[in-house]
Write an enzyme that holds these catalytic residues in place. Structure first.
Site, PDB file in Angstrom:
ATOM      1  N   SER A 209       0.848  -1.202   0.000  1.00  6.89           N
ATOM      2  CA  SER A 209       0.000   0.000   0.000  1.00  6.89           C
ATOM      3  C   SER A 209       0.881   1.249   0.000  1.00  6.89           C
ATOM      4  CB  SER A 209      -0.929  -0.025   1.216  1.00  6.89           C
ATOM      5  OG  SER A 209      -1.906   0.988   1.105  1.00  6.89           O
ATOM      6  N   ASN A 210       0.331   2.388   0.356  1.00 10.36           N
ATOM      7  CA  ASN A 210       1.104   3.639   0.419  1.00 10.36           C
ATOM      8  C   ASN A 210       0.580   4.496   1.565  1.00 10.36           C
ATOM      9  OD1 ASN A 210      -1.112   5.399  -0.632  1.00 10.36           O
ATOM     10  ND2 ASN A 210      -0.848   4.063  -2.402  1.00 10.36           N
ATOM     11  N   HIS A 211       1.169   5.687   1.737  1.00 13.19           N
ATOM     12  CA  HIS A 211       0.883   6.508   2.917  1.00 13.19           C
ATOM     13  C   HIS A 211      -0.319   7.432   2.773  1.00 13.19           C
ATOM     14  CE1 HIS A 211       4.391   5.235   5.070  1.00 13.19           C
ATOM     15  NE2 HIS A 211       5.181   5.555   4.066  1.00 13.19           N
ATOM     16  N   SER A 212      -1.096   7.309   1.704  1.00 12.13           N
ATOM     17  CA  SER A 212      -2.223   8.233   1.526  1.00 12.13           C
ATOM     18  C   SER A 212      -3.163   8.158   2.736  1.00 12.13           C
ATOM     19  CB  SER A 212      -2.991   7.868   0.257  1.00 12.13           C
ATOM     20  OG  SER A 212      -4.203   8.567   0.225  1.00 12.13           O
ATOM     21  N   ALA A 277      -4.808   7.443  -4.198  1.00 14.55           N
ATOM     22  CA  ALA A 277      -3.441   7.024  -4.507  1.00 14.55           C
ATOM     23  C   ALA A 277      -3.521   5.521  -4.783  1.00 14.55           C
ATOM     24  CB  ALA A 277      -2.521   7.328  -3.338  1.00 14.55           C
TER      25      ALA A 277
END
Ligand code: CTP
Length: 402
Positions: A209-212, A277
């Site tokens: 995943s990502n930091h959004s 994102a």
């Protein structure tokens, strides 16, 4: 009578500028507002509650309980009652409490309970106002979405001259009237917003995943809602709290799920904002059981995910407007413009990953907005709620509406 029917809480704190609250109260009342005043006890040294009660035509509150009846003053109800909470003058002391969640009087308890927008009009002496701790506290309250009615310059009570005077009551009134003039200019429009990250499963307990955080997407959703639109939120897993009554809410995890949910809604939408994102790749295989750490190295084969904005751009109808986002680390404008063309966006909002205080997780952001003709706006570093309003203002100007 521009403020007819508006309910305004006016907080008054201990500052020589408290005498100006009397004039402010009169102006708000004359403009049609209902005004409920809450004073901190140190404000009593500068203006009497009787003056403010008479002008506001309501009893002034300052303590958690009425001293004679012992009745509780319900700060939660006060916070819910108001359409707007103004604190004028705001002393350095009360600013410090607001910035740090301290709650030792009715005013600060009401601040913590209020769901309405908050406007703050600081009043301080020259050097106090410039002190790093005050600047830090102001930055903090702005990041909470509070609106600053910045101190004006002129002669100060100390005899010094410079910035620190509470904004003049006439100027505050103008700001308040402007605030309520905000038009319902998206009434009747249906808006799809993708937001947050996506999670691409590796096995039953792990994902990529990502930091959004979803904060920017939610700010845009709130702004559309306030301006009259019907909002359809397709959101990946986020920690921001979303009031389910405000939106049609579709919770998804993976890029595929986000695409499927968005595709179902797309044809009925007037505006689509692709703020998510989305993970660009996902594992080719999802292990049915938890992957064990048997080897000293491992590799994961990834496949490209569906590009939601690109795919929905292919079925864009005349009159539909698509807004994209771009997060770049280099050649920012070139990449953003290329994405605008490739994905049939009408507008693209460029976030720079290099800007301090902007992008993922932050409450503030700095964006540049482009259309096919070039850059429309550079927002500077401002709260995400204000960035959202700017984006909506640009959407409103797009030729597709004319
Ligand atoms: N987007 C999307 N689906 C994807 C990837 C991106 O809908 N699978 C949307 C984003 O929501 C954003 C825009 O496309 O509005 C651009 O996203 P970004 O991640 O900046 O660009 P990518 O197209 O993924 O390109 P790259 O990662 O190579 O910069």
């Amino acid at each position: 009578m521009n403020l007819q029917g508006k309910r305004i809480l006016l907080g008054v704190t201990g500052s020589i500028a408290a005498y100006k609250s009397a004039l402010l109260t009169r102006l708000l009342i004359k403009s049609g507002a209902e005004v409920q005043i809450i004073m901190s006890t140190s404000a009593f040294d500068f203006i009497t509650p009787l003056t403010l009660a008479t002008l506001s035509k309501r009893p002034v509150f300052s303590a958690f309980a009425d001293q004679t009846t012992r009745e509780w003053t319900n700060h939660v109800e006060l916070g819910l009652w108001a359409d707007l909470f103004i604190v004028a003058p705001l002393s350095a002391n009360t600013l410090g409490k607001f910035a740090n969640g301290l709650c030792d009087n009715l005013l600060s308890a009401t601040y913590l309970s209020a769901r309405c927008p908050v406007m703050l009009a600081p009043a301080m002496d020259l050097d106090m106002y410039q002190h790093p701790s005050v600047r830090e506290n102001l930055r903090k309250v702005l990041s909470f979405g509070n609106i600053l009615l910045d101190a004006e310059s002129g002669e100060l009570a100390s005899g010094l001259s410079g910035q620190g005077r509470m904004m003049e009551p006439e100027h505050i009134l103008a700001q308040v009237e402007k605030f309520f003039r905000k038009k319902k200019d998206f009434q009747g429009k249906k808006v799809l917003i993708t937001m947050g990250p996506t999670q691409e499963a590796l096995d039953p307990v792990r994902f990529i995943s990502n930091h959004s955080s979803g904060k920017m997407g939610l700010a845009i959703a709130k702004s559309f809602k306030e301006r009259g639109a019907e909002v359809f939120l397709v959101s990946g897993p986020v920690s921001v709290s979303i009031n389910p009554g405000d939106f049609h809410f579709f919770m998804v995890r993976s890029a595929d799920e986000m695409y499927e949910a968005s595709k179902k809604l797309h044809s009925q939408m007037d505006i689509c904002v692709f703020a998510a994102a989305v993970a660009d790749y996902s594992p080719v295989e999802i292990a049915p059981e938890k992957i064990k750490k048997n080897d000293s190295e491992m590799s994961i084969l990834l496949k490209k995910n569906v590009d939601i904005a690109l795919e929905l751009g292919k079925s864009k109808k005349p009159g539909q407007l698509h807004v994209g986002f771009a997060l770049e680390t280099e050649s920012e404008e070139i990449h953003a413009k290329a994405k605008l063309d490739k994905k049939s966006f009408d507008l693209i909002v460029l976030n720079s990953a290099r800007e301090e205080g902007a992008g993922f997780q932050h409450d503030t952001n700095r964006v540049k907005i482009f259309d096919r003709d070039g850059m429309k706006i550079d927002s500077g570093l401002i709260p995400k709620s204000e960035v959202a309003d700017l984006i909506l203002d640009e959407i409103k100007k797009a030729p597709v509406w004319i």
